[in-house]
Design an enzyme around this catalytic site. Structure first.
Site, PDB file in Angstrom:
ATOM      1  N   GLU A 147      55.030  78.359 -67.233  1.00  0.00           N
ATOM      2  CA  GLU A 147      54.748  77.224 -66.465  1.00  0.00           C
ATOM      3  C   GLU A 147      53.397  77.021 -65.781  1.00  0.00           C
ATOM      4  O   GLU A 147      52.841  77.971 -65.439  1.00  0.00           O
ATOM      5  CB  GLU A 147      55.764  77.268 -65.397  1.00  0.00           C
ATOM      6  N   LEU A 157      42.746  62.633 -68.370  1.00  0.00           N
ATOM      7  CA  LEU A 157      43.250  62.632 -69.686  1.00  0.00           C
ATOM      8  C   LEU A 157      43.583  63.917 -70.270  1.00  0.00           C
ATOM      9  O   LEU A 157      42.742  64.818 -70.430  1.00  0.00           O
ATOM     10  CB  LEU A 157      41.854  62.016 -70.524  1.00  0.00           C
ATOM     11  N   ASP A 168      38.871  68.250 -59.640  1.00  0.00           N
ATOM     12  CA  ASP A 168      39.168  67.109 -60.322  1.00  0.00           C
ATOM     13  C   ASP A 168      40.108  66.092 -59.704  1.00  0.00           C
ATOM     14  O   ASP A 168      40.058  65.036 -60.048  1.00  0.00           O
ATOM     15  CB  ASP A 168      39.587  67.435 -61.821  1.00  0.00           C
TER      16      ASP A 168
HETATM   17  N1  LIG Z   1      40.140  71.134 -64.654  1.00  0.00           N
HETATM   18  C1  LIG Z   1      40.991  70.404 -65.215  1.00  0.00           C
HETATM   19  N2  LIG Z   1      41.942  71.224 -65.600  1.00  0.00           N
HETATM   20  C2  LIG Z   1      43.087  70.371 -66.525  1.00  0.00           C
HETATM   21  C3  LIG Z   1      43.149  69.184 -66.325  1.00  0.00           C
HETATM   22  N3  LIG Z   1      44.229  68.964 -67.038  1.00  0.00           N
HETATM   23  C4  LIG Z   1      44.972  69.938 -67.418  1.00  0.00           C
HETATM   24  N4  LIG Z   1      44.068  70.794 -66.932  1.00  0.00           N
HETATM   25  C5  LIG Z   1      44.429  72.372 -66.850  1.00  0.00           C
HETATM   26  O1  LIG Z   1      45.823  72.329 -67.669  1.00  0.00           O
HETATM   27  C6  LIG Z   1      46.822  72.917 -66.942  1.00  0.00           C
HETATM   28  C7  LIG Z   1      48.285  72.251 -67.324  1.00  0.00           C
HETATM   29  O2  LIG Z   1      48.409  71.236 -66.593  1.00  0.00           O
HETATM   30  P1  LIG Z   1      49.503  71.593 -65.255  1.00  0.00           P
HETATM   31  O3  LIG Z   1      49.972  70.344 -65.048  1.00  0.00           O
HETATM   32  O4  LIG Z   1      49.064  72.467 -64.438  1.00  0.00           O
HETATM   33  O5  LIG Z   1      50.674  72.331 -66.309  1.00  0.00           O
HETATM   34  P2  LIG Z   1      51.854  71.958 -66.610  1.00  0.00           P
HETATM   35  O6  LIG Z   1      52.915  72.236 -65.222  1.00  0.00           O
HETATM   36  O7  LIG Z   1      52.361  72.657 -67.650  1.00  0.00           O
HETATM   37  O8  LIG Z   1      51.944  70.386 -66.592  1.00  0.00           O
HETATM   38  P3  LIG Z   1      51.488  69.630 -67.527  1.00  0.00           P
HETATM   39  O9  LIG Z   1      50.370  68.641 -67.577  1.00  0.00           O
HETATM   40  O10 LIG Z   1      52.824  68.440 -67.601  1.00  0.00           O
HETATM   41  O11 LIG Z   1      51.805  70.250 -68.730  1.00  0.00           O
HETATM   42  C8  LIG Z   1      46.223  72.603 -65.522  1.00  0.00           C
HETATM   43  O12 LIG Z   1      46.676  73.465 -64.632  1.00  0.00           O
HETATM   44  C9  LIG Z   1      44.870  72.955 -65.387  1.00  0.00           C
HETATM   45  O13 LIG Z   1      44.626  74.229 -65.566  1.00  0.00           O
HETATM   46  C10 LIG Z   1      41.919  68.411 -65.887  1.00  0.00           C
HETATM   47  O14 LIG Z   1      41.939  67.122 -65.971  1.00  0.00           O
HETATM   48  N5  LIG Z   1      40.956  69.136 -65.476  1.00  0.00           N
END
Ligand SMILES: Nc1nc2c(ncn2[C@@H]2O[C@H](COP(=O)(O)OP(=O)(O)OP(=O)(O)O)[C@@H](O)[C@H]2O)c(=O)[nH]1
Ligand SMILES: *[C@@H]1O[C@H](CO)[C@@H](O)[C@H](O)[C@H]1NC(C)=O
Ligand SMILES: *[C@@H]1O[C@H](CO)[C@@H](O)[C@H](O)[C@H]1NC(C)=O
Ligand SMILES: *[C@@H]1O[C@H](CO)[C@@H](O)[C@H](O)[C@H]1NC(C)=O
Length: 402
Positions: free
Chosen positions: A27, A267, A344
């Site tokens: 997660e 994005l 961000d």
């Molecule tokens: N710096 C930065 N990191 C990002 C961005 N989008 C995603 N990430 C990275 O990718 C990870 C994945 O997104 P999370 O939302 O935290 O993880 P998740 O709970 O699996 O959620 P989903 O986005 O729904 O997959 C984030 O924790 C960040 O480490 C962004 O726009 N900027």
């Protein structure tokens, strides 16, 4: 810890107990923030029932998405990302290292691995229940020579557990209250796979209190604010986004925030495009949408937050005017991937208009931040549509309950 809300000192004084938790390893950061809300709610319920429970914050680390090379990203305390005093104004919390010190060593009395029911829902009927059951999955913990359990405790290798059991649980976080009061009486209890528990009351008052208390660490907000001022002509005074350091006094009227003169974009790429999801746009279509929003809202600047790597080159070619937060190697070492992601989010949260990615928890957390700042819902609950998506349902507006 007397004087905390919900903790009237009894005749013999309250008992101090510790609740620790962890989440399924794959997660991401933003889902983990959601699990914190569920567990904070459980701790509040436990405290209402008399005992003096303290929530031990699970150190950050070893997250799949934190892929910056050469960075050692484990055992990161919550204080690096969030304001501890803000969290504490909601429910008593301590960092893991404080727990070790108070507890007299790296020992956890009882680990409870939460799991579903092996048999699923019986008769297709869903009911709330919790029972001690044999472990369904292979245990992630092993017994050492001294009879202690070893395993992943956030990278604190010296940590040991005294006992482990599996509990099948189906229901809201508070179903654990009687179990933690009556069945388990040891001082420190860790709930592993805590995401198994559901929200007590999603988007209710208690949910929002905890969410509002999750104020980003000040140094990260400052970096975001400096970036806004320098590259996006955006200041709190000019944009009506003045922030109150004390979240309990932050109550901005919906629509009162104007936001900086830029379009904010999240994005999400990587695993979101590998699966060829139909609700995620091609870069070309995303840029077309960005251009049309900039025109519509008369914005000359666009800030893009993204986890794309190879694709960034292509994105820059298609959208040369875009602004991104790109830390130097030294800054990245200090901020880490988690800090950069928060910056961000903070910058996106202050944009005049925001558009995010379908069902990304990263985008959802930006929605909430904008709700707290008092943006009009029309400027927040927007997402990109897939190129061939027929019904492109937009995100739900969750109103704060104060
Ligand atoms: N710096 C930065 N990191 C990002 C961005 N989008 C995603 N990430 C990275 O990718 C990870 C994945 O997104 P999370 O939302 O935290 O993880 P998740 O709970 O699996 O959620 P989903 O986005 O729904 O997959 C984030 O924790 C960040 O480490 C962004 O726009 N900027
Ligand atoms: C807790 O204890 C009660 C009473 O002894 C018992 O009925 C119940 O099954 C126990 N629950 C768990 C989850 O161990
Ligand atoms: C381990 O925990 C279970 C469940 O709480 C309990 O029944 C058992 O007695 C404990 N074992 C030891 C050795 O303390
Ligand atoms: C910045 O914004 C102010 C209004 O808030 C405006 O007067 C000024 O011209 C802007 N500067 C630039 C460089 O866009």
């Amino acid at each position: 810890r007397q004087g905390w809300p919900g903790c009237p000192p009894g005749p013999s004084g309250p008992v101090e107990r510790y609740l620790l938790y962890d989440v399924n390893p794959p997660e991401g950061f933003n889902l983990r923030r959601d699990v914190y809300i569920r567990i904070a709610s459980l701790v509040k319920s436990l405290r209402k029932n008399g005992d003096d429970w303290v929530l031990v914050l699970p150190p950050w680390g070893r997250l799949y998405h934190w892929q910056s090379p050469d960075l050692h990203q484990v055992r990161i305390p919550w204080g690096e990302f969030f304001s501890l005093t803000s969290l504490q104004a909601n429910v008593p919390v301590i960092e893991y290292e404080e727990f070790i010190a108070e507890n007299g060593g790296p020992f956890i009395d009882q680990v409870v691995v939460l799991q579903n029911y092996a048999e699923g829902w019986t008769d297709g009927k869903w009911e709330e229940k919790v029972d001690e059951r044999p472990c369904i999955e292979k245990s992630m913990y092993t017994k050492d020579k001294q009879g202690y359990y070893r395993g992943w405790f956030w990278g604190f290798e010296e940590t040991r557990a005294r006992n482990i059991t599996c509990l099948s649980a189906q229901g809201h976080a508070s179903i654990m209250v009687p179990v933690l009061q009556k069945n388990i009486t040891v001082t420190s209890v860790m709930l592993d796979r805590a995401e198994t528990l559901l929200h007590d009351h999603y988007a209710g008052k208690d949910y929002w209190n905890t969410r509002r208390s999750m104020v980003f660490a000040k140094h990260l907000r400052l970096i975001g604010d400096e970036f806004r001022a320098k590259y996006l002509n955006s200041t709190d005074d000019g944009d009506n986004t003045v922030y109150n350091e004390d979240w309990t006094r932050m109550k901005a009227k919906l629509g009162s925030a104007k936001g900086g003169p830029y379009l904010g974009v999240h994005l999400r790429r990587k695993d979101f495009i590998w699966g060829h999801r139909e609700d995620v746009p091609s870069l070309k279509a995303a840029v077309k949408k960005i251009r049309s929003l900039m025109k519509k809202h008369k914005l000359d600047n666009v800030f893009v937050a993204t986890d794309a790597d190879e694709e960034v080159k292509e994105l820059k070619r298609l959208l040369p005017e875009m602004v991104r937060f790109e830390p130097s190697t030294e800054d990245l070492e200090l901020l880490k991937d988690g800090g950069v992601a928060i910056i961000d989010q903070w910058i996106c949260a202050h944009a005049r208009f925001f558009i995010g990615t379908s069902v990304s928890t990263f985008s959802f957390r930006i929605h909430e931040e904008r709700e707290i700042l008092g943006f009009h819902p029309k400027t927040t609950y927007n997402r990109f549509c897939g190129d061939t998506e027929k019904e492109c349902e937009q995100p739900t507006h969750w109103k704060i309950v104060y």
